[in-house]
Design an enzyme around this catalytic site. Sequence first.
Site, short mmCIF file in Angstrom:
data_model
loop_
_atom_site.label_atom_id
_atom_site.label_comp_id
_atom_site.label_asym_id
_atom_site.label_seq_id
_atom_site.Cartn_x
_atom_site.Cartn_y
_atom_site.Cartn_z
N ASP A 48 0.84 -1.21 0.00
CA ASP A 48 0.00 0.00 0.00
C ASP A 48 0.88 1.26 0.00
OD1 ASP A 48 0.88 -0.01 2.61
OD2 ASP A 48 -1.10 0.16 3.53
N SER A 49 2.21 1.05 0.02
CA SER A 49 3.12 2.19 -0.19
C SER A 49 2.86 2.83 -1.55
CB SER A 49 4.58 1.73 -0.10
OG SER A 49 4.83 0.60 -0.90
N ASP A 87 -0.98 -6.43 -0.25
CA ASP A 87 -1.05 -5.73 1.03
C ASP A 87 -2.50 -5.36 1.35
OD1 ASP A 87 0.31 -4.79 3.20
OD2 ASP A 87 1.13 -3.01 2.21
N LYS A 117 -0.72 -9.52 3.18
CA LYS A 117 0.05 -9.01 4.32
C LYS A 117 -0.79 -8.04 5.12
CE LYS A 117 3.35 -5.70 3.91
NZ LYS A 117 2.79 -4.68 4.83
N GLU A 119 -0.66 -5.53 8.90
CA GLU A 119 0.19 -4.97 9.94
C GLU A 119 -0.39 -5.25 11.33
OE1 GLU A 119 0.78 -0.78 9.15
OE2 GLU A 119 1.45 -1.16 7.09
N GLU A 186 10.06 -4.67 10.19
CA GLU A 186 10.52 -3.41 9.58
C GLU A 186 11.16 -2.48 10.60
OE1 GLU A 186 7.59 -1.36 7.20
OE2 GLU A 186 8.83 0.45 7.07
#
Length: 284
Positions: A48-49, A87, A117, A119, A186
């Site tokens: 999602d960056s 993501d 993925k 978070e 990260e």
Amino acid sequence: MTERKKVTIQTLNEMKEKGEPISMLTCYDYPMALLEEKAGMDIILVGDSLGMTVYGMDSTLPVTMDMMVNHAKAVRKGAPTAFLVGDMPYMSYQVSKEEAIRNAGRLMAEAECDAVKLEGGKEMAETIEAMVKATIPVMGHIGLTPQSIAQMGGFKAQGRSAEGALKLVEDAKALEQAGASLLLVEAVPPPVLSEITKALSIPVISLGAGEDAAGQLLIVHDILGFFDRFVPKFVKKYADMNSAIYDGLKSYVDEVKSGKYPEEKYTYGMKPEEVEKFKELLKA
Ligand code: KIV
């Protein structure tokens, strides 16, 4: 060149067992996916960056499921054998397990991802368990988690205090126990990454957390010098695409303005008699 076999979770587990480092990079579109596949990338993350690198947003928070699914579809077209991770964007999995499964299912079914993925630490364990029960392979993501920048007070390294480091090890164990197949760590100090890697049996991937992991991830726009608005400490630049692309664009503008482009070789030919006939037809 021999065709590579599809990279699966078994392939990644075997690589970890053999000590063969796993290469992982983000990707957001078809042309870059073709190149990453050709370069032999093991895992491709449609992160999602893309909100920041492709859409120019200030954070990843405004990214939607539709954006993720569309970009992941394009990447899958260009990278058929890489292990593709989609993501989960902000608020696509935090509200309820049902929403998490439905949204992750879109990345798996519509974009043919191999895993998703998300978070978060312990607090996401139940959601991950439900997703895994629903046949969705999950990559956990702890440490600096960009969707929590409001809580973290910005893009800051994590686990730099003993208590913070211990919490990360506990989070990592909880995610593995919940059924995560892979874990991304990260921006934490290397001693913390080492303890996490030691504590888990699933492949751990490091993003700016040092070398003691099964593999490494970086952001494609960072390593190719496409994105210089904000460059984290851990980024190694492997190319300067901004300069190369700028030089090409500037030369094009200059040649159009000066009339140098298009030279005759860039146009289609027409027999002189056809040109003559054409002129006659115009007069009629
Ligand atoms: O969106 C992304 O590219 C990510 C990386 C920062 C891990 O989540």
